[in-house]
Write an enzyme that holds these catalytic residues in place. Structure first.
Site, PDB file in Angstrom:
ATOM      1  N   GLU A  31      14.810 -19.843 -11.752  1.00 21.53           N
ATOM      2  CA  GLU A  31      13.796 -20.198 -10.756  1.00 21.53           C
ATOM      3  C   GLU A  31      14.275 -19.917  -9.332  1.00 21.53           C
ATOM      4  OE1 GLU A  31      10.772 -20.765 -11.132  1.00 21.53           O
ATOM      5  OE2 GLU A  31      10.717 -21.024 -13.295  1.00 21.53           O
ATOM      6  N   TYR A 114       8.485 -26.873  -5.361  1.00 26.12           N
ATOM      7  CA  TYR A 114       8.170 -25.952  -6.452  1.00 26.12           C
ATOM      8  C   TYR A 114       9.265 -25.967  -7.524  1.00 26.12           C
ATOM      9  CZ  TYR A 114       8.232 -21.982  -9.392  1.00 26.12           C
ATOM     10  OH  TYR A 114       8.330 -21.235 -10.525  1.00 26.12           O
ATOM     11  N   ASP A 132       3.492 -22.442  -7.008  1.00 25.10           N
ATOM     12  CA  ASP A 132       4.029 -21.321  -6.231  1.00 25.10           C
ATOM     13  C   ASP A 132       2.862 -20.448  -5.764  1.00 25.10           C
ATOM     14  OD1 ASP A 132       3.172 -19.951  -8.450  1.00 25.10           O
ATOM     15  OD2 ASP A 132       5.015 -18.792  -8.709  1.00 25.10           O
TER      16      ASP A 132
END
Length: 360
Positions: A31, A114, A132
């Site tokens: 991520e 996020y 996102d």
DNA sequence: AATGCGGGGGT
DNA sequence: ACCCCAGCATT
């Protein structure tokens, strides 16, 4: 929405190495790498990274320089510095285990709303949104939401909407929305004819796909003329570790000298530094003498907020002999690859160029 | 609230 | 050559 979407995701999801595990370390690393970076670019970096730093402990124990080396070329290098700090915090504060808690995750360096949501939902299957840019684009089209996505306050609006529409399978739902945004509901030419949820999409029904998402922020880049010095001495070239005051801090590069700056590219063409001015600058900053061999107009390099117009200045150094300091190294061209060198410098170094340097 | 921070892909 | 993309930290 969710049923068709989840079925579509199951059938059409792209294969990615981090989708073969729920290990929070792998999810977290992927991520962070995926922020502002496309999947195809990340895959090779991710595989190399995991092979070298196989868990949070081995990452925490590494040198920052080595972490940066593994990040070289990926950009946004503060991500790598924060990743390293975060690994150390997880080892020292959380005993090497990722906290399964939104507030705790948010406290860690490099983890924002996020990424915290992505870790909780993807690794732990917690029913938490992970909003996102893809999610905002899909939702603003699907519901014709007119809030401005360049305003950071809008994120909470999307989070509420995601919570309303989220099924129990949060892990796959969040990934499905993002996958849809990345492959079908794209910014420019959305592939509505193959979209699994087009039948209920408001933007599709009014043919307003391209007016959403609403985004006001405009980016104005400033232009900078930069001299890049290739100091050459006995077949070696000098590089220095860029300090905290500079762009690309912590990485290595050739000395740079800021010649001029302007909001318009055209204003820079007349700005040329004389040989004398350059030698003065060199002498003011480094205690050696030399002469300018050649000037090479180099490729321009576009950063997020500015553009570098570079000129390579090749300088043969006559004195002193090449001496290394902790933050200054004289290296043979073939040894450059041992240092984290940002793309701005790397892309101007052809093999021919390095050969020519070596002969000086 | 505004700004700093890379690099890549599409047209 | 130009346009677009976009999380987190800092100020």
């Amino acid at each position: 929405m969710d049923k068709k979407l989840l079925i579509w995701y199951q059938e059409h999801k792209r294969e990615m190495p981090w989708r073969e595990t729920h290990d929070p370390y792998c999810i977290w690393l992927s991520e962070i790498m995926l922020q502002q970076t496309q999947v195809v670019t990340v895959i090779d970096y991710y595989n190399r990274f995991i092979k070298r730093f196989h868990d949070v402990k081995s990452l925490a124990e590494a040198e920052e320089q080595e972490v940066l080396k593994y990040w070289e070329g990926l950009g946004y290098y503060s991500r790598a510095r924060n990743l390293h700090k975060c690994a150390q915090a997880i080892v020292s504060i959380h005993g090497g285990q990722f906290p399964r808690d939104y507030k705790q995750l948010l406290k860690l360096p490099g983890i924002g709303p996020y990424t915290a949501g992505a870790i909780l939902s993807i690794a732990f299957n917690e029913k938490v949104p992970a909003v996102d840019g893809n999610v905002m684009r899909v939702y603003s089209r699907y519901f014709e939401l007119s809030c401005d996505i360049s305003d950071s306050k809008s994120r909470t609006i999307f989070e509420s909407k995601v919570i309303e529409t989220m099924p129990e399978d949060a892990r796959h739902f969040n990934q499905a929305i993002m996958e849809l945004g990345a492959t079908i509901c794209t910014p420019k030419m959305p592939k509505c004819d193959v979209c699994p949820i087009a039948s209920n999409c408001l933007a599709r029904s009014t043919n307003s796909q391209l007016t959403y998402p609403i985004k006001t922020q405009k980016i104005k880049k400033r232009h900078e003329k930069v001299s890049v010095f290739l100091f050459v001495n006995q077949g070696r070239v000098m590089i220095e570790k860029r300090n905290d005051a500079l762009l690309l801090k912590g990485l290595w590069g050739f000395p740079t000298h800021h010649v001029a700056m302007s909001q318009k590219e055209d204003d820079l063409t007349s700005e040329v530094l004389s040989n004398e001015a350059m030698m003065n600058w060199i002498h003011a900053n480094y205690d050696f003498r030399g002469h300018i061999v050649t000037r090479v107009p180099a490729k321009k390099h576009v950063f997020t907020h500015l553009v570098w117009h570079m000129t390579l200045i090749v300088v043969q150094i006559e004195s002193p002999r090449a001496i290394d300091y902790p933050e200054i190294k004289w290296v043979e061209p073939s040894s450059l690859e041992a240092f984290p060198l940002p793309t701005a410098f790397k892309k101007n170094l052809s093999t021919e160029m390095l050969e020519a340097l070596f002969r000086l």
